[in-house]
Design a protein around this motif. Structure first.
Motif, PDB file in Angstrom:
ATOM      1  N   LEU A  73      -6.652  20.928   4.857  1.00 42.79           N
ATOM      2  CA  LEU A  73      -6.921  20.397   6.186  1.00 42.79           C
ATOM      3  C   LEU A  73      -8.075  21.152   6.829  1.00 42.79           C
ATOM      4  O   LEU A  73      -8.153  22.382   6.729  1.00 42.79           O
ATOM      5  N   ARG A  74      -8.953  20.394   7.473  1.00 44.76           N
ATOM      6  CA  ARG A  74     -10.077  20.994   8.173  1.00 44.76           C
ATOM      7  C   ARG A  74      -9.733  21.106   9.662  1.00 44.76           C
ATOM      8  O   ARG A  74      -8.602  20.821  10.068  1.00 44.76           O
ATOM      9  N   GLY A  75     -10.705  21.474  10.429  1.00 44.14           N
ATOM     10  CA  GLY A  75     -10.447  21.673  11.847  1.00 44.14           C
ATOM     11  C   GLY A  75      -9.940  20.414  12.534  1.00 44.14           C
ATOM     12  O   GLY A  75     -10.474  19.320  12.313  1.00 44.14           O
ATOM     13  N   GLN A  76      -8.873  20.570  13.318  1.00 39.59           N
ATOM     14  CA  GLN A  76      -8.280  19.492  14.109  1.00 39.59           C
ATOM     15  C   GLN A  76      -7.785  18.327  13.237  1.00 39.59           C
ATOM     16  O   GLN A  76      -7.819  17.169  13.628  1.00 39.59           O
ATOM     17  N   GLU A  77      -7.311  18.626  12.023  1.00 40.44           N
ATOM     18  CA  GLU A  77      -6.741  17.613  11.145  1.00 40.44           C
ATOM     19  C   GLU A  77      -5.249  17.871  10.935  1.00 40.44           C
ATOM     20  O   GLU A  77      -4.771  18.992  11.098  1.00 40.44           O
ATOM     21  N   ARG A  78      -4.555  16.774  10.545  1.00 39.95           N
ATOM     22  CA  ARG A  78      -3.134  16.899  10.201  1.00 39.95           C
ATOM     23  C   ARG A  78      -2.810  15.892   9.101  1.00 39.95           C
ATOM     24  O   ARG A  78      -3.530  14.918   8.885  1.00 39.95           O
ATOM     25  N   GLU A  79      -1.721  16.152   8.423  1.00 30.15           N
ATOM     26  CA  GLU A  79      -1.279  15.245   7.374  1.00 30.15           C
ATOM     27  C   GLU A  79      -0.606  14.022   7.995  1.00 30.15           C
ATOM     28  O   GLU A  79       0.214  14.137   8.897  1.00 30.15           O
ATOM     29  N   GLY A  80      -0.981  12.822   7.495  1.00 26.17           N
ATOM     30  CA  GLY A  80      -0.396  11.570   7.979  1.00 26.17           C
ATOM     31  C   GLY A  80       0.601  11.006   6.976  1.00 26.17           C
ATOM     32  O   GLY A  80       1.320  11.740   6.295  1.00 26.17           O
ATOM     33  N   GLN A  81       0.603   9.714   6.858  1.00 28.84           N
ATOM     34  CA  GLN A  81       1.585   9.029   6.014  1.00 28.84           C
ATOM     35  C   GLN A  81       1.284   9.217   4.536  1.00 28.84           C
ATOM     36  O   GLN A  81       0.141   9.195   4.109  1.00 28.84           O
ATOM     37  N   ARG A  82       2.360   9.369   3.755  1.00 26.28           N
ATOM     38  CA  ARG A  82       2.253   9.450   2.298  1.00 26.28           C
ATOM     39  C   ARG A  82       2.667   8.114   1.680  1.00 26.28           C
ATOM     40  O   ARG A  82       3.646   7.513   2.111  1.00 26.28           O
ATOM     41  N   THR A  83       1.903   7.661   0.683  1.00 24.86           N
ATOM     42  CA  THR A  83       2.238   6.414  -0.009  1.00 24.86           C
ATOM     43  C   THR A  83       2.197   6.656  -1.510  1.00 24.86           C
ATOM     44  O   THR A  83       1.481   7.547  -1.998  1.00 24.86           O
ATOM     45  N   GLU A  84       2.991   5.862  -2.247  1.00 24.32           N
ATOM     46  CA  GLU A  84       3.050   5.989  -3.704  1.00 24.32           C
ATOM     47  C   GLU A  84       3.263   4.626  -4.336  1.00 24.32           C
ATOM     48  O   GLU A  84       3.993   3.792  -3.799  1.00 24.32           O
ATOM     49  N   VAL A  85       2.584   4.370  -5.457  1.00 23.52           N
ATOM     50  CA  VAL A  85       2.679   3.114  -6.194  1.00 23.52           C
ATOM     51  C   VAL A  85       2.931   3.442  -7.658  1.00 23.52           C
ATOM     52  O   VAL A  85       2.233   4.279  -8.248  1.00 23.52           O
ATOM     53  N   TYR A  86       3.937   2.745  -8.248  1.00 15.73           N
ATOM     54  CA  TYR A  86       4.301   2.969  -9.640  1.00 15.73           C
ATOM     55  C   TYR A  86       4.228   1.648 -10.396  1.00 15.73           C
ATOM     56  O   TYR A  86       4.915   0.686 -10.043  1.00 15.73           O
ATOM     57  N   LYS A  87       3.390   1.593 -11.443  1.00 15.39           N
ATOM     58  CA  LYS A  87       3.201   0.373 -12.214  1.00 15.39           C
ATOM     59  C   LYS A  87       3.666   0.552 -13.648  1.00 15.39           C
ATOM     60  O   LYS A  87       3.420   1.596 -14.275  1.00 15.39           O
ATOM     61  N   VAL A  88       4.346  -0.477 -14.155  1.00 16.54           N
ATOM     62  CA  VAL A  88       4.699  -0.544 -15.581  1.00 16.54           C
ATOM     63  C   VAL A  88       3.644  -1.417 -16.241  1.00 16.54           C
ATOM     64  O   VAL A  88       3.447  -2.568 -15.836  1.00 16.54           O
ATOM     65  N   LEU A  89       2.943  -0.877 -17.242  1.00 15.95           N
ATOM     66  CA  LEU A  89       1.894  -1.617 -17.949  1.00 15.95           C
ATOM     67  C   LEU A  89       2.520  -2.378 -19.103  1.00 15.95           C
ATOM     68  O   LEU A  89       3.317  -1.831 -19.876  1.00 15.95           O
ATOM     69  N   LEU A  90       2.151  -3.660 -19.251  1.00 15.45           N
ATOM     70  CA  LEU A  90       2.786  -4.533 -20.235  1.00 15.45           C
ATOM     71  C   LEU A  90       1.747  -5.382 -20.943  1.00 15.45           C
ATOM     72  O   LEU A  90       0.608  -5.503 -20.492  1.00 15.45           O
ATOM     73  N   LYS A  91       2.172  -5.986 -22.068  1.00 18.20           N
ATOM     74  CA  LYS A  91       1.336  -6.988 -22.734  1.00 18.20           C
ATOM     75  C   LYS A  91       2.235  -8.078 -23.284  1.00 18.20           C
ATOM     76  O   LYS A  91       3.389  -7.843 -23.654  1.00 18.20           O
ATOM     77  N   SER A  92       1.684  -9.297 -23.309  1.00 19.45           N
ATOM     78  CA  SER A  92       2.430 -10.431 -23.823  1.00 19.45           C
ATOM     79  C   SER A  92       2.305 -10.484 -25.342  1.00 19.45           C
ATOM     80  O   SER A  92       1.554  -9.704 -25.950  1.00 19.45           O
ATOM     81  N   SER A  93       3.019 -11.422 -25.958  1.00 20.44           N
ATOM     82  CA  SER A  93       2.954 -11.574 -27.416  1.00 20.44           C
ATOM     83  C   SER A  93       1.565 -11.999 -27.868  1.00 20.44           C
ATOM     84  O   SER A  93       1.184 -11.795 -29.020  1.00 20.44           O
ATOM     85  N   GLU A  94       0.779 -12.599 -26.946  1.00 22.45           N
ATOM     86  CA  GLU A  94      -0.612 -12.987 -27.259  1.00 22.45           C
ATOM     87  C   GLU A  94      -1.587 -11.861 -26.954  1.00 22.45           C
ATOM     88  O   GLU A  94      -2.796 -12.032 -27.074  1.00 22.45           O
ATOM     89  N   GLY A  95      -1.074 -10.704 -26.501  1.00 17.96           N
ATOM     90  CA  GLY A  95      -1.923  -9.567 -26.216  1.00 17.96           C
ATOM     91  C   GLY A  95      -2.506  -9.560 -24.811  1.00 17.96           C
ATOM     92  O   GLY A  95      -3.366  -8.730 -24.498  1.00 17.96           O
TER      93      GLY A  95
END
Length: 324
Positions: free
Chosen positions: A261-283
């Motif tokens: 944190l720099r001068g006059q800063e504060r921590e705000g909202q935290r966000t998180e995204v979780y993805k499952v990577l997949l492929k079909s039978s056709e690739g």
């Protein structure tokens, strides 16, 4: 209040427009009975003769309980059969409200020409096609078997800074600590203020003796009044979004980003995204956003899952293949 003379029609000979006070039809001599209705013509003039007014105010006519004919309120016995007044009833005295002005009938459009009908048909067909397309693209799904090829994650932290901003509010809404820049007068709201009353004719009273009396009410009269207030432009310090720190990866060990944190800063909202990577039978590559980290970690690389896939490619549901 004005009193006007009504009319009645003879049900026996059909003569119309007989003076209301008359109890005998001048055409056939039939007595006016209790079933005859009075009505007030639109052009009925106000009664000014004192004797006529006194007669109108005597009260409703009464009908004989034996022969059924009408008699004036001043008569104690029936003119036809001589029965006492106590043996009969009297005509109803009632208020008849004025009818509201009729709304103009809707204008009918001209019949559509053949070309117009064809255009309408094409327009409706386009609407149906758009609706079907939206249904297919947004709601319609099909089932695919997908294989997990990996995982991806992203975490971010919003960083806010306490800085000077310029705002405008009504003078009673200006927060403490604000530094005024300028102010101006504007319309805050428009109010309806009663400035008096007016006598309004609302209907007529059927006096039950062939006359009608105008009915009036005192109704409030309003006028619009603008209420002015000061709108203030001011400066004040507030926490505002400044930047964000991000971290991402394709393993099963998500981490929060490191930042200072720099001068006059504060921590705000935290966000998180979780993805499952997949492929079909056709690739074909696909991905599914898990609702939380715990669920995300249960999908193992190399395993197959059944997925409900929309036409857009978005996965609406993902479950183990053996559970279907």
């Amino acid at each position: 209040m004005a009193i006007r003379e009504g009319k009645w029609d003879c049900p026996y000979c059909g003569m119309k427009g007989i003076r209301g006070p008359e109890t005998v039809c001048p055409g056939c001599g039939a007595k006016r009975d209790k079933d005859v209705k009075f009505y007030l013509p639109e052009d009925a003039k106000e009664i000014t003769d004192e004797e006529e007014l006194a007669s109108a105010r005597e009260g409703p006519d009464w009908h004989c309980g034996f022969c059924g004919v009408d008699n004036k309120a001043s008569e104690d016995k029936c003119k036809r059969c001589g029965a006492a007044r106590s043996d009969g009833g009297h005509r109803e005295v009632k208020v008849i409200p004025d009818q509201p002005a009729e709304k103009p009938a809707p204008v009918k459009s001209a019949p559509a020409s053949k070309g117009g009908k064809a255009g309408l048909f094409i327009f409706l067909a386009i609407l149906v096609a758009i609706g079907l397309g939206l249904y297919f693209f947004v709601f319609r799904t099909h089932t695919e078997t997908l294989e997990v090829t990996g995982h991806a994650w992203e975490r971010s932290v919003a960083i806010e800074k306490f800085k000077t901003v310029t705002e405008e509010k009504w003078e009673h809404e200006v927060p403490k600590g604000a530094r005024e820049i300028s102010r101006r007068e504007e319309v805050f709201k428009v109010e309806k203020i009663q400035k008096g009353t007016e006598r309004v004719k609302t209907g007529v009273k059927d006096l039950g003796n062939g006359r009608f009396e105008d009915v009036y009410e005192d109704k409030p009269v309003y006028e619009e009044q603008k209420v002015y207030k000061k709108k203030v432009k001011f400066e004040i310090e507030r926490w505002q979004p400044e930047r964000s720190a991000k971290a991402s990866g394709q393993d099963l060990e998500p981490k929060w980003p490191e930042f200072q944190l720099r001068g006059q800063e504060r921590e705000g909202q935290r966000t998180e995204v979780y993805k499952v990577l997949l492929k079909s039978s056709e690739g074909e590559a696909r991905n599914w956003v898990a609702p939380n980290e715990q669920t995300w970690k249960t999908y193992q690389k190399g395993q197959s899952y059944h997925a409900e896939v929309r036409a857009s490619g978005e996965i609406s549901e993902l479950k183990p293949a053996e559970s279907s």
